[in-house]
Scaffold this active site. Structure first.
Site, mmCIF file in Angstrom:
data_model
loop_
_atom_site.group_PDB
_atom_site.id
_atom_site.type_symbol
_atom_site.label_atom_id
_atom_site.label_comp_id
_atom_site.label_asym_id
_atom_site.label_seq_id
_atom_site.Cartn_x
_atom_site.Cartn_y
_atom_site.Cartn_z
ATOM 1 N N ASP A 202 0.867 -1.176 0.000
ATOM 2 C CA ASP A 202 0.000 0.000 0.000
ATOM 3 C C ASP A 202 0.905 1.227 0.000
ATOM 4 O OD1 ASP A 202 -1.542 2.215 0.663
ATOM 5 O OD2 ASP A 202 -2.798 1.138 2.076
ATOM 6 N N TYR A 227 -4.779 11.267 -3.682
ATOM 7 C CA TYR A 227 -5.098 12.548 -3.055
ATOM 8 C C TYR A 227 -4.121 12.994 -1.977
ATOM 9 C CZ TYR A 227 -7.439 9.145 0.008
ATOM 10 O OH TYR A 227 -7.733 8.051 0.795
#
Length: 415
Positions: A202, A227
């Site tokens: 991740d 983001y």
């Protein structure tokens, strides 16, 4: 040791004066008078995004309408933008796709990894992983009849020595989202591979923050959001990387129409597209994808090794400021050693939430992680050493004057 603010202020000016990345700050539309140290939660608005969105909304959507799927490359956006992200994570073209949320990409990646290692019943994840990663690991395990084992990165090799032949996939992040500790992707990936397992990384707190080399490290799968350090906007599409060697055998759990080999043939049965395009699911979110594409231009011509060097300077300076300027009651929990430090610094204080709220009122935007961590994110593309010093001095003043509510009401919304 206590250092006078004037002395450390002169150091901040000196470091900023020598900063070769300083001109990149102009690539962002930062609010006047705000010190923004929460870009590891939501990156600020890149200057390139508003004109692109104006063009997309008024001309591509407003005038050209449905023709824009072809004339403006909307259909190819997930793979085109995936390749743009791929350049930042060390992936050759054709292995990364953008679109859907981080949660959907994690669900896809965990399922796909498990399907590539049939007969192995264990899914290993970090018990300190971000909640979504843990929740989805549990969900995938339930659906596939697997067992989740929580193993911290430091304990992985010992665990694999005993049960490695039963592990299908190891799911970690290279960055502890609470403390900013940086784990060794290379050694952990090798350890998993020696046991015959796959590795899913991740990269939400890593992509765009420092150099990555997913191809070179033989990473199997990776996901990340758009983001944080990529500044693609709130809820920006996430990305999925799948190493080319797995493409022919890749089975995705959500077989959406855009991942079909002939999506417009409208066949009765699903036939996966070639390569990573089979990981496409539904109709791509074009407005947010093109906003992310524009945001990624902030990295044009940028050497991520220089980004890493400045990030270490900023975090090291922040740790020094905290140790030398803050009163008793604060504890630096982020590793001091540069090789073990990512791009944010966390301080422990029993009134963390109240202090973060009060800092925001003073023009310093940071965040906290329950129950007691203040978290200060730095981004070498726009953060300055002066920003860091300002944040610490305002924090010191708040504590020294007790000018904050130590136990404010905590609303349900994220701050």
């Amino acid at each position: 040791m206590t250092t006078a603010p004037a002395v450390i202020g002169e150091l901040a000016r000196s470091l900023d004066a020598r900063d070769v990345l300083a001109p990149l700050r102009e690539r962002f539309l930062l609010p006047e008078g705000v010190v923004y140290l929460d870009g590891n939660s939501l990156g600020p608005l890149p200057a390139a995004v508003p004109p692109v969105l104006t063009e997309v909304v008024h001309r591509q959507w407003g005038t050209d309408l449905i023709r824009s799927w072809n004339t403006h490359g909307w259909w190819e956006a997930p793979t085109r933008i995936g390749d743009a992200v791929g350049r930042l994570i060390g992936a050759a073209p054709g292995q990364t796709v953008a679109g859907d949320s981080t949660s959907v990409q994690l669900f896809t990646a965990l399922n796909a990894a498990a399907s590539l290692r049939p007969g192995r019943p264990l899914l290993v994840t970090d018990p300190g992983h971000f909640p979504t990663d843990r929740y989805l690991a549990d969900a995938v395990a339930r659906g596939r009849g697997l067992e989740v084992r929580g193993v911290r990165p430091a304990e992985l090799e010992a665990f694999l020595a005993g049960e490695g032949d039963r592990v299908a996939v190891v799911s970690y992040s290279p960055v502890d989202y609470r403390t900013g500790e940086l784990y060794d992707m290379e050694s952990l990936t090798r350890a998993a591979h020696r046991a015959g397992a796959l590795v899913l990384w991740d990269l939400c707190h890593a992509a765009g923050a420092f150099p990555l080399a997913v191809d070179e490290l033989a990473v199997d799968l990776a996901v990340g959001c758009g983001y944080k350090f990529l500044s693609g906007g709130p809820g920006a599409p996430a990305f999925l990387y799948v190493a080319r060697r797995h493409h022919a055998s890749l089975e995705t759990p959500l077989t959406g129409w855009t991942g079909h080999a002939d999506p417009f043939g409208l066949g009765a049965h699903y036939t996966p597209a070639e390569g990573v395009a089979r990981a496409r699911i539904g109709t791509p979110p074009i407005l947010s994808l093109l906003a992310l594409e524009a945001a990624l231009t902030a990295f044009d011509g940028v050497d991520l090794h220089r980004v890493r060097a400045k990030s270490l300077s900023l975090t090291g300076f922040l740790i020094r400021c905290a140790e030398e300027l803050l009163p008793l009651g604060f504890e630096v929990v982020t590793p001091v050693e540069p090789a073990r430090r990512a791009s944010h610094v966390s301080l422990r204080h029993p009134h963390a939430y109240g202090l973060v709220r009060a800092l925001a009122d003073q023009g310093v935007v940071a965040d906290m992680r329950a129950p007691d961590l203040l978290r200060f994110g730095v981004n070498a593309l726009y953060t300055t050493h002066r920003d860091v010093l300002t944040a610490v001095l305002r924090l010191r003043d708040l504590v020294s004057t007790a000018a904050y509510d130590p136990t404010p009401h905590r609303p349900g919304a994220v701050t």
